[in-house]
Write a protein that holds these residues in place. Structure first.
Motif, short mmCIF file in Angstrom:
data_model
loop_
_atom_site.label_atom_id
_atom_site.label_comp_id
_atom_site.label_asym_id
_atom_site.label_seq_id
_atom_site.Cartn_x
_atom_site.Cartn_y
_atom_site.Cartn_z
N ILE A 135 0.86 -1.19 0.00
CA ILE A 135 0.00 0.00 0.00
C ILE A 135 0.89 1.23 0.00
CG2 ILE A 135 -1.70 1.33 1.32
CD1 ILE A 135 -2.59 -1.20 2.66
N VAL A 136 0.47 2.25 -0.71
CA VAL A 136 1.09 3.57 -0.64
C VAL A 136 0.04 4.50 -0.03
CG1 VAL A 136 2.04 5.50 -1.95
CG2 VAL A 136 2.60 3.14 -2.61
N PHE A 137 0.43 5.21 1.01
CA PHE A 137 -0.49 6.13 1.68
C PHE A 137 -0.23 7.56 1.24
CE2 PHE A 137 -0.29 2.62 4.77
CZ PHE A 137 -1.63 2.41 4.99
N LYS A 138 -1.32 8.32 1.11
CA LYS A 138 -1.23 9.77 0.98
C LYS A 138 -1.76 10.36 2.26
CE LYS A 138 -1.32 10.79 -3.92
NZ LYS A 138 -1.98 11.55 -4.98
N TRP A 139 -1.28 11.55 2.59
CA TRP A 139 -1.76 12.23 3.79
C TRP A 139 -1.83 13.72 3.54
CZ3 TRP A 139 2.22 15.34 5.50
CH2 TRP A 139 3.52 14.95 5.22
N LYS A 140 -2.74 14.38 4.26
CA LYS A 140 -2.94 15.82 4.11
C LYS A 140 -3.33 16.41 5.45
CE LYS A 140 -5.42 19.27 1.40
NZ LYS A 140 -4.30 20.14 1.42
N LYS A 141 -2.73 17.56 5.76
CA LYS A 141 -3.06 18.24 7.03
C LYS A 141 -4.50 18.75 6.97
CE LYS A 141 -0.93 22.04 8.02
NZ LYS A 141 -0.02 23.08 8.50
N VAL A 142 -5.24 18.45 8.03
CA VAL A 142 -6.62 18.92 8.16
C VAL A 142 -6.65 20.20 8.98
CG1 VAL A 142 -8.90 18.36 9.07
CG2 VAL A 142 -7.53 16.58 7.95
N SER A 143 -5.93 20.20 10.12
CA SER A 143 -5.91 21.39 10.97
C SER A 143 -4.74 21.32 11.94
CB SER A 143 -7.22 21.51 11.76
OG SER A 143 -7.37 20.42 12.64
N GLU A 144 -4.38 22.48 12.46
CA GLU A 144 -3.36 22.57 13.51
C GLU A 144 -3.73 23.71 14.45
OE1 GLU A 144 0.80 24.74 13.00
OE2 GLU A 144 0.11 24.00 11.05
N SER A 145 -3.63 23.44 15.73
CA SER A 145 -3.89 24.44 16.74
C SER A 145 -2.84 24.25 17.84
CB SER A 145 -5.30 24.27 17.31
OG SER A 145 -5.50 25.14 18.41
N LEU A 146 -1.86 25.15 17.86
CA LEU A 146 -0.76 25.05 18.82
C LEU A 146 -0.64 26.35 19.61
CD1 LEU A 146 1.98 23.46 16.54
CD2 LEU A 146 0.62 22.31 18.29
N PRO A 147 -0.35 26.26 20.91
CA PRO A 147 -0.09 27.48 21.68
C PRO A 147 1.11 28.23 21.10
CG PRO A 147 -0.52 25.65 23.15
CD PRO A 147 -0.38 25.08 21.77
N GLN A 148 1.12 29.53 21.31
CA GLN A 148 2.20 30.37 20.80
C GLN A 148 3.55 29.88 21.32
OE1 GLN A 148 1.78 34.51 21.75
NE2 GLN A 148 3.45 35.10 20.44
N GLY A 149 4.54 29.80 20.43
CA GLY A 149 5.89 29.40 20.79
C GLY A 149 6.17 27.92 20.65
N TRP A 150 5.16 27.09 20.40
CA TRP A 150 5.40 25.66 20.25
C TRP A 150 5.95 25.39 18.86
CZ3 TRP A 150 1.46 21.85 22.74
CH2 TRP A 150 1.28 22.18 24.09
N GLU A 151 6.81 24.37 18.76
CA GLU A 151 7.36 23.94 17.48
C GLU A 151 6.88 22.52 17.20
OE1 GLU A 151 11.57 24.19 17.98
OE2 GLU A 151 11.56 26.38 18.10
N ALA A 152 6.51 22.26 15.93
CA ALA A 152 6.03 20.92 15.57
C ALA A 152 6.45 20.57 14.15
CB ALA A 152 4.51 20.84 15.72
N SER A 153 6.62 19.26 13.92
CA SER A 153 6.94 18.77 12.59
C SER A 153 6.29 17.40 12.41
CB SER A 153 8.46 18.67 12.39
OG SER A 153 9.01 17.77 13.31
N VAL A 154 6.20 16.96 11.15
CA VAL A 154 5.57 15.69 10.83
C VAL A 154 6.58 14.76 10.16
CG1 VAL A 154 4.69 16.48 8.59
CG2 VAL A 154 3.54 14.60 9.75
N CYS A 155 6.43 13.47 10.42
CA CYS A 155 7.22 12.42 9.75
C CYS A 155 6.25 11.38 9.21
CB CYS A 155 8.14 11.70 10.73
SG CYS A 155 9.36 12.72 11.54
#
Length: 194
Positions: A57-77
């Motif tokens: 299987i090959v998966f596709k993915w797409k961001k739906v939403s993000e809500s982070l407090p100010q100053g937070w850092e995030a990344s996806v793998c």
């Protein structure tokens, strides 16, 4: 007889159509993961997509939403690569039968406590009508002992974090007044001196 033949054809067509809608993967542990974290500590939130089919299987993915407090850092793998931010969309390497793909969120809560919520849709590229929304929730709170320690630190021009500590204690000297630090455990036994 002609009517019976038409009905049988319709039932076979419906059965074939419903098998197309069936999922070729399962989600582990489930489609939502929620953890409690600490300020200035990298947190890893992972949801696996287990290939339950006999094909890759090959998966596709797409961001739906993000809500982070100010100053937070995030990344996806995903199982192909780790990105330096919360990328909008991507595609994985093939996931073989019985193996798993994954979406991982790395998040470092900085400055502010709060709740971070990130959602990604994911689907098998061969079954685009079956999409799952994965929800990653990170909660960070400050406790009263941490607040007391912070005010003491500011007064003496040094910082100690995190509180409570698990593996790594960070001490920052903001002035030359602090000459020696002794670290003791909860019963007063000296662990280290700097």
């Amino acid at each position: 007889m002609k009517i019976l033949s038409c009905l049988l054809s319709a039932v076979l067509f419906f059965t074939a159509d419903s098998s197309i809608a069936q999922s070729t993967y399962s989600i582990s542990p489930n489609d939502t993961i929620e953890i409690n974290g600490m300020l200035n500590h990298l947190q890893t939130l992972s949801i696996h997509q287990v290939n339950t089919s006999t094909d890759s299987i090959v998966f596709k993915w797409k961001k739906v939403s993000e809500s982070l407090p100010q100053g937070w850092e995030a990344s996806v793998c995903d199982n192909s690569i780790c990105y330096i931010s919360l990328l909008d969309s991507g595609i994985t390497n093939p996931v073989f039968s019985g193996d798993y793909g994954f979406i991982i969120i790395h998040c470092t809560p900085k400055i502010n406590s709060g709740v971070g919520i990130i959602r990604y849709a994911i689907w098998d590229t061969q079954k685009i009508n079956h999409k799952d929304t994965l929800t990653f929730i990170l909660k960070v709170t400050t406790n009263s002992s941490s607040n007391n320690l912070t005010s003491l630190n500011e007064k003496n021009n040094w910082l100690i974090y995190p509180n409570p500590v698990n593996d790594c204690l960070k001490i920052t000297n903001l002035s030359e007044k602090l000459k020696r630090i002794t670290v003791v455990d909860e019963i007063g036994k000296e662990l280290n001196e700097f």
